[in-house]
Design a protein around this motif. Structure first.
Motif, PDB file in Angstrom:
ATOM      1  N   GLN A  29       0.766  -1.501   0.102  1.00  0.00           N
ATOM      2  CA  GLN A  29      -0.184   0.085  -0.017  1.00  0.00           C
ATOM      3  C   GLN A  29       0.825   1.701  -0.343  1.00  0.00           C
ATOM      4  O   GLN A  29       1.442   1.049   0.716  1.00  0.00           O
ATOM      5  N   ILE A  30       0.882   2.097  -0.739  1.00  0.00           N
ATOM      6  CA  ILE A  30       1.619   3.476  -1.240  1.00  0.00           C
ATOM      7  C   ILE A  30       0.574   4.663  -0.740  1.00  0.00           C
ATOM      8  O   ILE A  30      -1.003   4.589  -0.811  1.00  0.00           O
ATOM      9  N   LEU A  31       1.705   5.477   0.242  1.00  0.00           N
ATOM     10  CA  LEU A  31       0.534   6.690   0.349  1.00  0.00           C
ATOM     11  C   LEU A  31       1.662   7.353   0.583  1.00  0.00           C
ATOM     12  O   LEU A  31       2.693   7.515   0.052  1.00  0.00           O
ATOM     13  N   GLU A  32       0.609   9.045   0.251  1.00  0.00           N
ATOM     14  CA  GLU A  32       1.716   9.808  -0.611  1.00  0.00           C
ATOM     15  C   GLU A  32       1.885  11.000   0.433  1.00  0.00           C
ATOM     16  O   GLU A  32       0.468  11.506   0.402  1.00  0.00           O
ATOM     17  N   THR A  33       2.294  11.522   1.011  1.00  0.00           N
ATOM     18  CA  THR A  33       2.046  13.391   0.979  1.00  0.00           C
ATOM     19  C   THR A  33       2.984  14.627   0.648  1.00  0.00           C
ATOM     20  O   THR A  33       4.205  13.663  -0.368  1.00  0.00           O
ATOM     21  N   GLY A  34       2.748  15.549   0.951  1.00  0.00           N
ATOM     22  CA  GLY A  34       3.138  16.501  -0.013  1.00  0.00           C
ATOM     23  C   GLY A  34       4.262  17.675   0.980  1.00  0.00           C
ATOM     24  O   GLY A  34       5.323  18.248   0.282  1.00  0.00           O
ATOM     25  N   THR A  35       3.951  17.160   1.921  1.00  0.00           N
ATOM     26  CA  THR A  35       4.486  18.524   3.424  1.00  0.00           C
ATOM     27  C   THR A  35       5.149  17.302   4.415  1.00  0.00           C
ATOM     28  O   THR A  35       4.549  16.172   4.469  1.00  0.00           O
ATOM     29  N   LEU A  36       5.819  17.783   5.899  1.00  0.00           N
ATOM     30  CA  LEU A  36       6.815  17.033   6.538  1.00  0.00           C
ATOM     31  C   LEU A  36       5.752  16.904   7.163  1.00  0.00           C
ATOM     32  O   LEU A  36       5.685  16.075   7.756  1.00  0.00           O
ATOM     33  N   ALA A  37       4.896  17.882   7.933  1.00  0.00           N
ATOM     34  CA  ALA A  37       3.498  17.973   9.078  1.00  0.00           C
ATOM     35  C   ALA A  37       2.862  16.375   8.449  1.00  0.00           C
ATOM     36  O   ALA A  37       2.861  15.615   9.249  1.00  0.00           O
ATOM     37  N   LEU A  53       9.938   7.082   2.143  1.00  0.00           N
ATOM     38  CA  LEU A  53      10.720   7.428   0.551  1.00  0.00           C
ATOM     39  C   LEU A  53      11.058   8.991   1.334  1.00  0.00           C
ATOM     40  O   LEU A  53       9.804   9.563   1.046  1.00  0.00           O
ATOM     41  N   LEU A  54      12.050   9.617   1.415  1.00  0.00           N
ATOM     42  CA  LEU A  54      11.668  11.560   2.058  1.00  0.00           C
ATOM     43  C   LEU A  54      12.784  12.023   1.101  1.00  0.00           C
ATOM     44  O   LEU A  54      13.614  11.894   0.706  1.00  0.00           O
ATOM     45  N   ASP A  55      11.674  13.299   0.251  1.00  0.00           N
ATOM     46  CA  ASP A  55      12.679  14.667  -0.177  1.00  0.00           C
ATOM     47  C   ASP A  55      13.063  15.616   0.569  1.00  0.00           C
ATOM     48  O   ASP A  55      12.313  16.174   2.175  1.00  0.00           O
ATOM     49  N   LEU A  56      13.974  15.802   0.729  1.00  0.00           N
ATOM     50  CA  LEU A  56      15.065  16.796   1.860  1.00  0.00           C
ATOM     51  C   LEU A  56      14.047  17.591   1.704  1.00  0.00           C
ATOM     52  O   LEU A  56      14.284  18.457   3.033  1.00  0.00           O
ATOM     53  N   LYS A  57      13.861  18.492   0.987  1.00  0.00           N
ATOM     54  CA  LYS A  57      13.657  19.704   0.600  1.00  0.00           C
ATOM     55  C   LYS A  57      11.700  20.269  -0.276  1.00  0.00           C
ATOM     56  O   LYS A  57      11.716  19.704  -0.843  1.00  0.00           O
ATOM     57  N   MET A  58      11.141  19.657   1.099  1.00  0.00           N
ATOM     58  CA  MET A  58      10.051  19.435   1.056  1.00  0.00           C
ATOM     59  C   MET A  58       8.758  20.912   2.067  1.00  0.00           C
ATOM     60  O   MET A  58       9.887  21.012   2.652  1.00  0.00           O
ATOM     61  N   PRO A  59       7.987  20.907   1.556  1.00  0.00           N
ATOM     62  CA  PRO A  59       7.735  22.387   2.925  1.00  0.00           C
ATOM     63  C   PRO A  59       7.217  22.138   3.831  1.00  0.00           C
ATOM     64  O   PRO A  59       6.974  20.389   4.041  1.00  0.00           O
ATOM     65  N   GLY A  60       8.141  22.303   4.834  1.00  0.00           N
ATOM     66  CA  GLY A  60       8.450  22.410   6.177  1.00  0.00           C
ATOM     67  C   GLY A  60       9.146  21.456   6.861  1.00  0.00           C
ATOM     68  O   GLY A  60      10.007  21.606   7.625  1.00  0.00           O
TER      69      GLY A  60
END
Length: 206
Positions: A29-37, A53-60
């Motif tokens: 199951q894949i969960l998607e988020t666009g902010t650190l919070a 899987l984490l992008d270092l440069k994302m909102p928050g």
């Protein structure tokens, strides 16, 4: 069912990661988020979470705060950093803070799939922590979510009374957390704790 969390604010690259995950772990199951919070909230409640899987440069996220926050939420879950930042120093800092690997956003799909497969191979962040004296970033990675929130308030220059009000806890509890934070960071006072956190790019406001 195993769950994989993708935290990246770029929709197109997020789709590339979803494709790679679906090829490596088609049943996940894949969960998607666009902010650190949102990522921290998802990580704290996700069932069967196997990989982040984490992008270092994302909102928050500032500096390496994303790794620190998610590692504190789920220290047993591997974090694979996917970022446009370059250089061996960045990759090494990411690993010291709890990530199992670092992947450039310039990587082709095959490389991304291979990295995901390795991360799912059972390597946990804690396995990379050596016994004996540890580098400071690993001490930061050992802070709990609540301790990270207290440290964030200290970085903002707030006093114990203000922190207690903001975080809905007693001043005695704040003092206890500060004692633990200073011990883990190897510093003598709150000013030093704030300076250490800032020097590592861990301004934890979000």
């Amino acid at each position: 069912m195993e769950t994989i969390l993708i935290a990246d604010d770029h929709p197109l690259f997020r789709q590339a990661l979803i494709l790679a995950v679906s090829r490596v772990a088609p049943q996940a199951q894949i969960l998607e988020t666009g902010t650190l919070a949102a990522a921290a909230a998802a990580a704290s409640t996700a069932q069967g979470l196997r990989l982040i899987l984490l992008d270092l440069k994302m909102p928050g996220a500032l500096g390496y705060s994303g790794i620190a926050m998610l590692h504190a939420e789920r220290p047993e879950v591997p974090i694979l950093v996917v970022s446009s930042a370059e250089g061996n120093a960045v990759a090494e800092e990411a690993r010291q803070l709890g990530a199992v690997g670092f992947l450039s956003k310039d990587s082709d799909l095959g490389t991304i799939e291979a990295a995901i497969a390795r991360a799912l191979g059972g390597r946990a962040p804690a396995a990379s922590l050596a016994t004996g004296p540890e580098p400071l970033p690993q001490d930061v990675a050992g802070l709990t979510p609540t301790q990270l929130r207290v440290l964030r308030e200290v970085i903002d220059g707030k006093l114990n009374k203000q922190i207690a009000h903001d975080l809905a806890m007693s001043e005695a509890t704040v003092k206890a957390h500060m004692t633990t934070i200073m011990r883990k960071l190897g510093v003598q006072n709150r000013t030093q704790a704030a300076l250490v956190a800032r020097s590592l790019g861990l301004d934890l406001r979000h």
